[in-house]
Design an enzyme around this catalytic site. Sequence first.
Site, PDB file in Angstrom:
ATOM      1  N   SER B 132       0.810  -1.210   0.000  1.00  0.00           N
ATOM      2  CA  SER B 132       0.000   0.000   0.000  1.00  0.00           C
ATOM      3  C   SER B 132       0.850   1.270   0.000  1.00  0.00           C
ATOM      4  O   SER B 132       0.352   2.342  -0.261  1.00  0.00           O
ATOM      5  CB  SER B 132      -0.916   0.005   1.225  1.00  0.00           C
ATOM      6  N   LYS B 171       2.826   9.694   3.684  1.00  0.00           N
ATOM      7  CA  LYS B 171       2.898  10.734   2.641  1.00  0.00           C
ATOM      8  C   LYS B 171       3.627  11.967   3.159  1.00  0.00           C
ATOM      9  O   LYS B 171       3.770  12.168   4.358  1.00  0.00           O
ATOM     10  CB  LYS B 171       1.470  11.158   2.247  1.00  0.00           C
TER      11      LYS B 171
END
Lengths: 213, 213
Positions: B132, B171
């Site tokens: 992921s 992120k």
Amino acid sequence: MPRALSQRQRAILDYIERFLDENGYPPTIREIQHDLNISSTSVVDYNLNVLEQRNLIRRNRNISRGIELVGRRSAEKRVVRIPLVGQIAAGQPLPVLEEVDPATVNDHIELSVDLVGRSQDGLFALRVNGFSMIDALIGDGDIVVLRRQQTAENGETVAVWLRREQETTLKRFYHEGDRIRLQPANATMAPIYTTPDNVEIQGKLVTVLRSVS
Amino acid sequence: MPRALSQRQRAILDYIERFLDENGYPPTIREIQHDLNISSTSVVDYNLNVLEQRNLIRRNRNISRGIELVGRRSAEKRVVRIPLVGQIAAGQPLPVLEEVDPATVNDHIELSVDLVGRSQDGLFALRVNGFSMIDALIGDGDIVVLRRQQTAENGETVAVWLRREQETTLKRFYHEGDRIRLQPANATMAPIYTTPDNVEIQGKLVTVLRSVS
DNA sequence: CCTTGACACGAACATCTGTTCGCTCGTATA
DNA sequence: TATACGAGCGAACAGATGTTCGTGTCAAGG
């Protein structure tokens, strides 16, 4: 008799080692008790005796902090120094190791031994320049640790120099009949097919390292 | 002020070093006194204070055998032990650190200090499960080292829990007006835009580690 | 001659710290 | 069921150990 250590005994052993590294002197029974949430000093005493009978520690009676770790691997032996010999980029070959003067290399990285496997011979590190190896999940600025070798087993990830393309790349290696398949780590990307005379194996990938500033 | 050490002070310093080598733990004031034929413990105390002001030893008050040799620690202190507290995957939140019993964690990784920065507080490691986070160049089986923190500066790479999406992701973080932009490390991939109430920052990325078997 | 500061002395004091002991609990084993 | 044993508990005890303080010595400087 040589049963496995209980969880508590292992925790105590780890704690002693960590404490020693941090403080330069051993912990007291009460420090062990408190930091490991043990209810009584006698429990610690009991487990220390077990550890001593297992010959993992030595206890010096009636001496405060008189705990010695027997097999004390010094912290330094757990670390290997790997020379950072240069850069790796798509458009240029790896630096030739033999041409690198060991004395000149003043840049090293240090890793604990369990990250690089037991034998630390032939290990060297390179800083990755650019995004040419992004298909191997390796980005700009990452550090790759390689082990010098000229051949590879099927499935190993190796750094190869492609003679015709004049290019360095990092791929999984598969020898299939009379051709060679170089497979990117990223499954969504297509493999390269080429001939054995075109590939020059430089080394096998051992570790990838990214340190975020 | 930086006078030479007295003969007695030098003898004490030598004695501590020898004692440490032989026993693995530091001597008491009385052991120094006795073995060096000093008449009073307070004399030892006095000279230990001098040595401490010269920064040759460190004393830990009210702790028995609380003497550390200053120069000696540098070699050992190059490694930090980071607890491997669990896994990180897209569909599940990070393990809550407070719920992790330090004594239970028996899995650790060791890194040299220059990979994780000076302060090693709040560091923990997670094994990545699945692909992921491939947009951050992080693959299955990689280990990420994070530093616990609830807020982030613009541009930092952080692990966030997206409340509405029920998802963990890694992120770069940008606070832009009243929205938040989460930018993948891979430039070819599109950013996520969301609102501050939807993001729960778990920690800041420190290091990524991939060990190839 | 007196003061000052580095160094030393010895004893009393207060914790710090290892040890011991009676007790409980659960799991095997006879 | 009875017994043994590993493991843990809590409290009290005693010895180990750091700290403090009043005192003493001696050389340097005023």
